[in-house]
Motif scaffolding. Structure first.
Motif: not given
Length: 321
Positions: A86-93, A122-136
């Protein structure tokens, strides 16, 4: 979607760029929560995390491929449940070296993977960090959920697609070579088997699991959850051609190489004894994908694998090993 109303700031500029790039592949961005209209059945939810230098390397993949692969891995869990996304959210560092263009490319990959199975971002988040990371995080609906726990003695064990392609790509990269196109595609652009999972669920699948950790790693999970034994005939495994080449280079049996390789994201399904050749042909016609019987469910516990009549102790990917 071409414009969303947000305040000022670098994070919101990136969100606007992502929304512009995704267009109709996204919906409802910019609010605190996404809103879904309930459908018949149960809500299925899963989350999958991809971390730089653990699940991907920038010297092997571009950012759009990283986004596709991360989303496909999460969507594969819905496929194994027989759910319709139905949809997905992605939180990216994002590391300090990350550019706006790279963030947008990564999210374009996420959107493309979701769009391939009808799941908007349908949504997600952006944050800064030490390396690339993505939680879906993925959400879907299913009227007939298929868990890992329903396999019964007498069921046949069937697997979709071909195995070992992703491991072949990884072996080539680690050796310093460029993988064959088929192997590279298997690793960077896996196809979540949503249509296949829904078809198998509708045709009586008693249990399913996606092969993210390889047949050797995931078959024991299905066996344990079902309280049954899985008897695997490795001679029957459908092998990616690149896996055969890499196995021979490594001096390993191709069947074992493929069974112990993770990240193929194919489905292992326990289907009732009456599931026959005519059903297999109908599956392949409707889903455009191979389906092969590789064993049976028996009494007992654990996994018993054989290759040319000789017992084989399989391993798979081990998290935190």
């Amino acid at each position: 979607m071409t414009h969303i109303a947000l305040g000022e700031g670098r994070e919101f500029d990136r969100v606007r760029s992502i929304a512009l790039a995704l267009g109709e592949r996204a919906t409802g961005l910019g609010d605190d929560c996404a809103l879904l209209t309930p459908a018949e059945g149960l809500l299925a939810v899963s989350t999958d995390v991809s971390v730089e230098a653990v699940h991907f390397r920038l010297e092997w993949m571009d950012h759009e491929e990283i986004g596709w692969r991360a989303a496909a891995a999460a969507l594969s869990d819905l496929a194994a449940e027989g759910a319709q996304p139905a949809g997905l959210l992605a939180a990216v560092v994002v590391p300090a070296s990350g550019t706006d263009a790279q963030v947008t490319a990564l999210m374009s990959g996420v959107g493309a993977a979701g769009n391939s199975v009808g799941a908007p971002v349908i949504g997600g988040d952006l944050a800064s960090g030490a390396c690339w990371s993505i939680a879906v995080t993925v959400l879907g609906w299913t009227a007939r959920p298929v868990s890992r726990s329903g396999a019964r003695p007498g069921d046949g064990l069937w697997v979709t697609g071909a195995l070992g392609g992703a491991r072949a790509a990884l072996a080539a990269w680690r050796r310093g070579d460029e993988p064959l196109p088929e192997a590279r595609s298997a690793f960077v652009r896996p196809e979540p088997r949503v249509e296949a999972g829904r078809w198998l669920a509708a045709h009586g699948a008693h249990a399913m699991i996606d092969l993210s950790d390889g047949l050797g790693g995931d078959a024991p999970h299905l066996a344990a959850a079902s309280g049954a034994a899985l008897d695997l005939t490795l001679d029957a495994l459908p092998l990616a051609s690149a896996a055969v080449d890499e196995a021979r280079r490594a001096g390993t049996a191709p069947e074992t190489f493929a069974a112990e390789g993770g990240e193929d994201y194919e489905l292992l399904a326990a289907l009732p004894p009456e599931f026959a050749e005519a059903d297999r042909l109908e599956f392949e016609r409707r889903c455009g994908l191979a389906l092969n019987r590789i064993g049976a469910v028996g009494a007992g516990h654990g996994v018993r694998a054989h290759l040319r009549g000789v017992p084989v102790a399989l391993t798979g990917y081990r998290h935190f090993a």
